[in-house]
Design a protein around this motif. Structure first.
Motif, PDB file in Angstrom:
ATOM      1  N   PRO A  47      24.747  63.847   5.577  1.00 58.15           N
ATOM      2  CA  PRO A  47      25.392  64.892   4.508  1.00 58.15           C
ATOM      3  C   PRO A  47      24.255  65.865   4.034  1.00 58.15           C
ATOM      4  O   PRO A  47      22.700  66.323   4.619  1.00 58.15           O
ATOM      5  N   GLY A  48      24.905  66.739   4.256  1.00 57.74           N
ATOM      6  CA  GLY A  48      24.168  67.987   3.427  1.00 57.74           C
ATOM      7  C   GLY A  48      23.880  69.199   5.474  1.00 57.74           C
ATOM      8  O   GLY A  48      23.220  70.290   5.374  1.00 57.74           O
ATOM      9  N   LYS A  49      23.881  68.559   6.174  1.00 52.36           N
ATOM     10  CA  LYS A  49      24.255  69.584   7.861  1.00 52.36           C
ATOM     11  C   LYS A  49      25.216  69.398   8.403  1.00 52.36           C
ATOM     12  O   LYS A  49      26.605  69.024   8.574  1.00 52.36           O
ATOM     13  N   GLU A  50      25.414  70.582   9.587  1.00 52.07           N
ATOM     14  CA  GLU A  50      26.356  71.079  10.134  1.00 52.07           C
ATOM     15  C   GLU A  50      27.134  69.688  11.396  1.00 52.07           C
ATOM     16  O   GLU A  50      25.661  68.712  11.662  1.00 52.07           O
ATOM     17  N   ARG A  51      28.010  69.646  11.255  1.00 54.86           N
ATOM     18  CA  ARG A  51      28.610  68.806  12.355  1.00 54.86           C
ATOM     19  C   ARG A  51      27.679  69.021  13.770  1.00 54.86           C
ATOM     20  O   ARG A  51      27.693  70.515  14.126  1.00 54.86           O
ATOM     21  N   GLU A  52      27.695  67.363  14.280  1.00 54.85           N
ATOM     22  CA  GLU A  52      26.045  68.016  15.738  1.00 54.85           C
ATOM     23  C   GLU A  52      26.986  67.586  17.300  1.00 54.85           C
ATOM     24  O   GLU A  52      26.978  66.145  16.673  1.00 54.85           O
ATOM     25  N   GLY A  53      27.425  68.294  17.782  1.00 55.66           N
ATOM     26  CA  GLY A  53      27.845  66.938  19.422  1.00 55.66           C
ATOM     27  C   GLY A  53      26.152  66.700  20.004  1.00 55.66           C
ATOM     28  O   GLY A  53      24.951  67.024  19.794  1.00 55.66           O
ATOM     29  N   VAL A  54      26.878  65.263  20.450  1.00 49.98           N
ATOM     30  CA  VAL A  54      25.747  64.607  20.459  1.00 49.98           C
ATOM     31  C   VAL A  54      25.827  63.785  21.994  1.00 49.98           C
ATOM     32  O   VAL A  54      24.911  64.656  22.721  1.00 49.98           O
ATOM     33  N   SER A  55      27.100  63.688  22.646  1.00 50.13           N
ATOM     34  CA  SER A  55      27.095  63.448  24.055  1.00 50.13           C
ATOM     35  C   SER A  55      28.684  64.181  24.358  1.00 50.13           C
ATOM     36  O   SER A  55      29.663  63.778  23.250  1.00 50.13           O
ATOM     37  N   CYS A  56      28.978  63.998  25.223  1.00 48.26           N
ATOM     38  CA  CYS A  56      30.320  63.883  25.939  1.00 48.26           C
ATOM     39  C   CYS A  56      30.824  63.905  27.435  1.00 48.26           C
ATOM     40  O   CYS A  56      29.328  63.749  28.488  1.00 48.26           O
ATOM     41  N   ILE A  57      31.836  63.197  27.253  1.00 46.27           N
ATOM     42  CA  ILE A  57      32.114  63.025  29.406  1.00 46.27           C
ATOM     43  C   ILE A  57      33.315  63.903  29.574  1.00 46.27           C
ATOM     44  O   ILE A  57      34.032  63.414  28.676  1.00 46.27           O
ATOM     45  N   SER A  58      33.488  63.649  30.982  1.00 48.52           N
ATOM     46  CA  SER A  58      34.188  63.842  31.487  1.00 48.52           C
ATOM     47  C   SER A  58      34.849  63.542  32.282  1.00 48.52           C
ATOM     48  O   SER A  58      34.127  63.482  33.724  1.00 48.52           O
ATOM     49  N   ILE A  59      35.921  62.755  32.605  1.00 49.19           N
ATOM     50  CA  ILE A  59      36.291  61.606  33.651  1.00 49.19           C
ATOM     51  C   ILE A  59      36.592  62.625  35.266  1.00 49.19           C
ATOM     52  O   ILE A  59      35.933  62.437  36.372  1.00 49.19           O
ATOM     53  N   TYR A  60      37.168  63.905  34.613  1.00 49.34           N
ATOM     54  CA  TYR A  60      38.092  64.012  35.587  1.00 49.34           C
ATOM     55  C   TYR A  60      36.811  65.158  36.478  1.00 49.34           C
ATOM     56  O   TYR A  60      37.093  65.656  37.724  1.00 49.34           O
ATOM     57  N   ASP A  61      36.073  65.252  36.636  1.00 49.02           N
ATOM     58  CA  ASP A  61      35.148  65.954  37.325  1.00 49.02           C
ATOM     59  C   ASP A  61      33.520  65.227  37.330  1.00 49.02           C
ATOM     60  O   ASP A  61      32.714  65.521  37.526  1.00 49.02           O
TER      61      ASP A  61
ATOM     62  N   ALA B  92      41.710  55.569  22.513  1.00 51.15           N
ATOM     63  CA  ALA B  92      42.535  56.386  21.975  1.00 51.15           C
ATOM     64  C   ALA B  92      44.032  57.064  22.843  1.00 51.15           C
ATOM     65  O   ALA B  92      44.247  55.173  23.566  1.00 51.15           O
ATOM     66  N   SER B  93      44.486  56.780  22.317  1.00 55.18           N
ATOM     67  CA  SER B  93      45.781  57.430  22.065  1.00 55.18           C
ATOM     68  C   SER B  93      47.116  58.109  22.392  1.00 55.18           C
ATOM     69  O   SER B  93      46.872  58.574  22.009  1.00 55.18           O
ATOM     70  N   GLY B  94      48.298  57.964  23.153  1.00 54.17           N
ATOM     71  CA  GLY B  94      49.063  59.616  23.027  1.00 54.17           C
ATOM     72  C   GLY B  94      48.457  60.401  24.246  1.00 54.17           C
ATOM     73  O   GLY B  94      49.846  61.345  24.323  1.00 54.17           O
ATOM     74  N   PHE B  95      47.737  59.778  25.181  1.00 53.29           N
ATOM     75  CA  PHE B  95      47.527  60.712  26.021  1.00 53.29           C
ATOM     76  C   PHE B  95      46.234  59.839  26.828  1.00 53.29           C
ATOM     77  O   PHE B  95      45.837  58.788  26.765  1.00 53.29           O
ATOM     78  N   THR B  96      46.011  60.365  28.280  1.00 46.69           N
ATOM     79  CA  THR B  96      45.476  59.939  29.184  1.00 46.69           C
ATOM     80  C   THR B  96      43.723  60.216  28.952  1.00 46.69           C
ATOM     81  O   THR B  96      43.487  61.662  29.312  1.00 46.69           O
ATOM     82  N   LEU B  97      42.755  59.241  29.566  1.00 41.44           N
ATOM     83  CA  LEU B  97      41.141  59.967  29.015  1.00 41.44           C
ATOM     84  C   LEU B  97      41.029  60.617  30.432  1.00 41.44           C
ATOM     85  O   LEU B  97      39.809  61.720  30.486  1.00 41.44           O
ATOM     86  N   ASP B  98      41.973  60.318  31.238  1.00 41.62           N
ATOM     87  CA  ASP B  98      41.526  61.074  32.879  1.00 41.62           C
ATOM     88  C   ASP B  98      41.790  63.275  32.566  1.00 41.62           C
ATOM     89  O   ASP B  98      41.000  63.097  33.116  1.00 41.62           O
ATOM     90  N   TYR B  99      41.966  63.357  31.659  1.00 37.99           N
ATOM     91  CA  TYR B  99      42.105  65.081  31.725  1.00 37.99           C
ATOM     92  C   TYR B  99      41.398  65.440  30.341  1.00 37.99           C
ATOM     93  O   TYR B  99      41.964  66.277  30.424  1.00 37.99           O
ATOM     94  N   TYR B 100      41.219  64.400  29.699  1.00 39.87           N
ATOM     95  CA  TYR B 100      39.989  65.426  28.891  1.00 39.87           C
ATOM     96  C   TYR B 100      39.280  64.980  28.248  1.00 39.87           C
ATOM     97  O   TYR B 100      37.961  64.296  28.999  1.00 39.87           O
ATOM     98  N   ALA B 101      38.317  66.110  27.576  1.00 45.65           N
ATOM     99  CA  ALA B 101      36.966  65.578  27.458  1.00 45.65           C
ATOM    100  C   ALA B 101      37.128  64.876  26.521  1.00 45.65           C
ATOM    101  O   ALA B 101      37.504  65.241  25.386  1.00 45.65           O
ATOM    102  N   ILE B 102      35.666  63.970  26.178  1.00 43.88           N
ATOM    103  CA  ILE B 102      36.008  63.253  25.505  1.00 43.88           C
ATOM    104  C   ILE B 102      34.171  63.228  24.222  1.00 43.88           C
ATOM    105  O   ILE B 102      33.372  63.132  25.128  1.00 43.88           O
ATOM    106  N   ALA B 103      33.757  63.648  23.374  1.00 40.37           N
ATOM    107  CA  ALA B 103      32.857  64.040  23.132  1.00 40.37           C
ATOM    108  C   ALA B 103      32.568  63.138  21.470  1.00 40.37           C
ATOM    109  O   ALA B 103      33.537  62.995  20.392  1.00 40.37           O
TER     110      ALA B 103
END
Length: 127
Positions: free
Chosen positions: A41-55, A24-35
């Protein structure tokens, strides 16, 4: 300018492992959730994993639970997705995305809530 850049994709055999990075650049991970999302092909975008440092939270979809670990290095402003026991069904383009604050509950899986996206990295699981 807020940016995330993925790396680490490639071709791996079934049962193999891979580690993806999201810098990441331009922002600090500590205040964001990153997923991590993926799209086959031919399928919808699927959420795999997510992390939020601040909580201190980390979340995984049922399709990868037990086979993935998501972690963050605040000093490097980078999130990692370690994947094990890869299957052909894990094949797709993997995207990193960021949003602040973390969506409530399972809403982290909704791609429309994220406003910073990377260009994606291809993961192919094949013998």
């Amino acid at each position: 300018q807020l940016q995330v850049v993925e790396s680490g994709g490639g071709l791996v055999p079934p049962g193999g492992s891979l580690r993806l990075s999201c810098a990441a650049s331009g922002f600090t991970l500590d205040y964001y959730a990153i997923a991590w999302f993926r799209q086959a092909p031919g399928k919808e975008r699927e959420g795999v994993s997510c992390i939020s440092i601040y909580d201190g939270g980390s979340y995984h979809s049922d399709s990868v639970k037990g086979r993935t670990t998501i972690s963050a290095d605040s000093a490097k402003n980078t999130v990692y997705l370690q994947m094990h026991s890869l299957k052909p069904g894990d094949t797709g383009v993997y995207y990193c995305a960021a949003v602040s604050p973390r969506p409530y509950g399972d809403a982290w899986k909704l791609a429309s809530l994220y406003d910073v996206w990377g260009q994606g990295t291809q993961v192919t699981v094949s013998s």
